[in-house]
Design a protein around this motif. Structure first.
Motif, mmCIF file in Angstrom:
data_model
loop_
_atom_site.group_PDB
_atom_site.id
_atom_site.type_symbol
_atom_site.label_atom_id
_atom_site.label_comp_id
_atom_site.label_asym_id
_atom_site.label_seq_id
_atom_site.Cartn_x
_atom_site.Cartn_y
_atom_site.Cartn_z
ATOM 1 N N VAL A 87 -52.692 -6.226 -77.507
ATOM 2 C CA VAL A 87 -51.377 -6.316 -76.873
ATOM 3 C C VAL A 87 -51.306 -7.625 -76.093
ATOM 4 C CG1 VAL A 87 -49.821 -5.282 -75.157
ATOM 5 C CG2 VAL A 87 -51.135 -3.810 -76.710
ATOM 6 N N VAL A 88 -50.183 -8.312 -76.220
ATOM 7 C CA VAL A 88 -49.918 -9.536 -75.474
ATOM 8 C C VAL A 88 -48.827 -9.236 -74.454
ATOM 9 C CG1 VAL A 88 -49.048 -11.910 -75.600
ATOM 10 C CG2 VAL A 88 -50.589 -11.031 -77.385
ATOM 11 N N LEU A 89 -49.032 -9.650 -73.203
ATOM 12 C CA LEU A 89 -48.026 -9.504 -72.153
ATOM 13 C C LEU A 89 -47.558 -10.890 -71.736
ATOM 14 C CD1 LEU A 89 -46.527 -7.605 -70.121
ATOM 15 C CD2 LEU A 89 -48.427 -8.028 -68.536
ATOM 16 N N ALA A 95 -49.039 -6.350 -80.762
ATOM 17 C CA ALA A 95 -47.743 -6.114 -80.123
ATOM 18 C C ALA A 95 -47.573 -7.087 -78.964
ATOM 19 C CB ALA A 95 -47.645 -4.675 -79.613
ATOM 20 N N VAL A 96 -46.382 -7.643 -78.838
ATOM 21 C CA VAL A 96 -46.051 -8.546 -77.734
ATOM 22 C C VAL A 96 -45.031 -7.849 -76.831
ATOM 23 C CG1 VAL A 96 -45.072 -10.767 -77.060
ATOM 24 C CG2 VAL A 96 -46.495 -10.595 -79.119
ATOM 25 N N VAL A 97 -45.401 -7.653 -75.570
ATOM 26 C CA VAL A 97 -44.524 -7.051 -74.567
ATOM 27 C C VAL A 97 -43.999 -8.178 -73.688
ATOM 28 C CG1 VAL A 97 -44.348 -5.434 -72.642
ATOM 29 C CG2 VAL A 97 -45.848 -4.910 -74.587
ATOM 30 N N THR A 98 -42.678 -8.328 -73.647
ATOM 31 C CA THR A 98 -42.062 -9.426 -72.905
ATOM 32 C C THR A 98 -41.228 -8.870 -71.757
ATOM 33 O OG1 THR A 98 -41.937 -10.770 -74.917
ATOM 34 C CG2 THR A 98 -40.574 -11.455 -73.055
ATOM 35 N N LEU A 99 -41.557 -9.288 -70.536
ATOM 36 C CA LEU A 99 -40.685 -9.011 -69.394
ATOM 37 C C LEU A 99 -39.444 -9.870 -69.575
ATOM 38 C CD1 LEU A 99 -43.358 -9.154 -66.527
ATOM 39 C CD2 LEU A 99 -42.744 -7.229 -67.995
ATOM 40 N N ASN A 100 -38.280 -9.234 -69.638
ATOM 41 C CA ASN A 100 -37.085 -9.937 -70.109
ATOM 42 C C ASN A 100 -35.979 -9.940 -69.048
ATOM 43 O OD1 ASN A 100 -35.455 -11.288 -72.046
ATOM 44 N ND2 ASN A 100 -34.447 -9.348 -72.557
ATOM 45 N N LEU A 113 -46.253 0.364 -72.267
ATOM 46 C CA LEU A 113 -47.705 0.221 -72.338
ATOM 47 C C LEU A 113 -48.371 1.537 -72.717
ATOM 48 C CD1 LEU A 113 -48.249 -2.017 -69.179
ATOM 49 C CD2 LEU A 113 -48.488 -2.728 -71.580
ATOM 50 N N VAL A 114 -47.904 2.628 -72.138
ATOM 51 C CA VAL A 114 -48.469 3.944 -72.473
ATOM 52 C C VAL A 114 -48.231 4.259 -73.945
ATOM 53 C CG1 VAL A 114 -48.272 6.420 -72.044
ATOM 54 C CG2 VAL A 114 -48.284 4.825 -70.113
ATOM 55 N N VAL A 124 -37.203 -5.126 -71.057
ATOM 56 C CA VAL A 124 -38.550 -5.157 -71.630
ATOM 57 C C VAL A 124 -38.408 -5.144 -73.145
ATOM 58 C CG1 VAL A 124 -40.770 -3.995 -71.854
ATOM 59 C CG2 VAL A 124 -39.579 -3.976 -69.658
ATOM 60 N N LEU A 125 -38.977 -6.151 -73.802
ATOM 61 C CA LEU A 125 -38.920 -6.255 -75.257
ATOM 62 C C LEU A 125 -40.307 -6.040 -75.833
ATOM 63 C CD1 LEU A 125 -36.735 -9.505 -75.536
ATOM 64 C CD2 LEU A 125 -35.958 -7.116 -75.433
ATOM 65 N N VAL A 126 -40.385 -5.303 -76.933
ATOM 66 C CA VAL A 126 -41.645 -5.082 -77.629
ATOM 67 C C VAL A 126 -41.474 -5.566 -79.064
ATOM 68 C CG1 VAL A 126 -43.380 -3.419 -78.367
ATOM 69 C CG2 VAL A 126 -42.210 -3.102 -76.180
#
Length: 268
Positions: free
Chosen positions: A52-54, A15-20, A40-41, A5-7
């Motif tokens: 936030v971007v997922l 903030a961009v949260v990337t499932l990696n 996320l928390v 998981v990259l932030v």
């Protein structure tokens, strides 16, 4: 934070949260889902983050359950199969609920396949933008299970209507990006999708922080309300709350007259 998981902060307010885990199409293994829940928390409590971007790494957004190696959920020592199953389901539900509970709006930048639980993750976000190569599938029915999982049968009809939701869930077919936009599953199709989502997040960040947060809460509450008559007073109270406790309305009016962008102060 796990390497799965990259932030990133491409701009200070988004903030961009990337499932990696691109080699597994970012499947919902526990070594991905536990850190994404925790990220996320943490972001929800970071008041410098306004949106936030997922998204997912590689060619997929999230392919749902990892059918080869899901890893092991935490805190399941001593449990049998039924207990392990319940705890595992609870953890995945926590990820969906974390998305819903974020103070900030969450934008799904669906860059590829959103299958099964991946479709659920996208639906749990407040906004969805798809790349031209994105597609969506309620995969449970194809695997001999129910298509209902992780809030899908609650969220999908509210996004596209009950008839279209039944079509998608009972047939297990793929919904491409163009159709997804046409039926309202996503608001637009854009390439590159993450850039478009960050731009949307920047636009949101320009408005009043409590105004955006109350709007998100109102949208969720409105979907669950039993009647318009019982719900409307809560909307009015939110509007009145900000009207009395901030000078934002006056600032917006003055900014329009002066031909400039408003500077919202949110009561400070």
């Amino acid at each position: 934070m796990s390497s799965f998981v990259l932030v990133d902060r491409p701009v200070p307010e988004v903030a961009v949260v990337t499932l990696n885990r691109p080699d597994r199409m970012n499947a919902m293994a526990f070594d991905v889902m536990v850190p994404v829940r925790d990220a996320l928390v943490e972001l929800s409590n970071d008041n410098s983050v306004r949106a936030v971007v997922l998204t997912g790494a590689g060619e997929g957004f999230c392919s749902g359950a990892d059918q080869e190696n899901a890893g092991r959920a935490p805190h399941v020592e001593g449990l049998g199969r039924p207990g392990f199953g319940l705890r595992s389901l609870e953890l995945l539900e926590d990820v969906v609920l974390a998305l819903r509970r974020l103070h900030q709006p969450v934008i799904a930048a669906v860059n590829g396949a959103a299958i099964g639980g991946g479709l659920c993750l996208a639906l749990a976000c407040d906004l969805r933008i798809a790349s031209s190569t994105a597609y969506f599938r309620a995969a449970g029915i194809n695997n001999g299970l129910t298509a209902s999982e992780l809030g899908l049968s609650f969220l999908l009809p509210r996004a596209v209507g009950s008839t279209r939701a039944a079509d998608i869930m009972l047939t297990g077919r793929d919904v491409g990006a163009e159709e997804a936009e046409r039926i309202g599953l996503v608001s637009r199709v854009e390439d590159p999708v993450v850039d478009a989502a960050v731009e949307m997040g920047q636009r949101i960040a320009g408005f009043s922080q409590p105004g955006i947060e109350l709007t998100k809460r109102s949208l969720h509450a409105g979907m669950a309300a039993s009647s318009l008559e019982s719900y409307m007073p809560s909307e009015g109270l939110g509007q009145l709350y900000l009207r009395l406790l901030t000078d934002n309305f006056e600032e917006a009016t003055a900014a329009r007259k002066q031909g400039r962008a408003p500077q919202f102060r949110d009561g400070r």
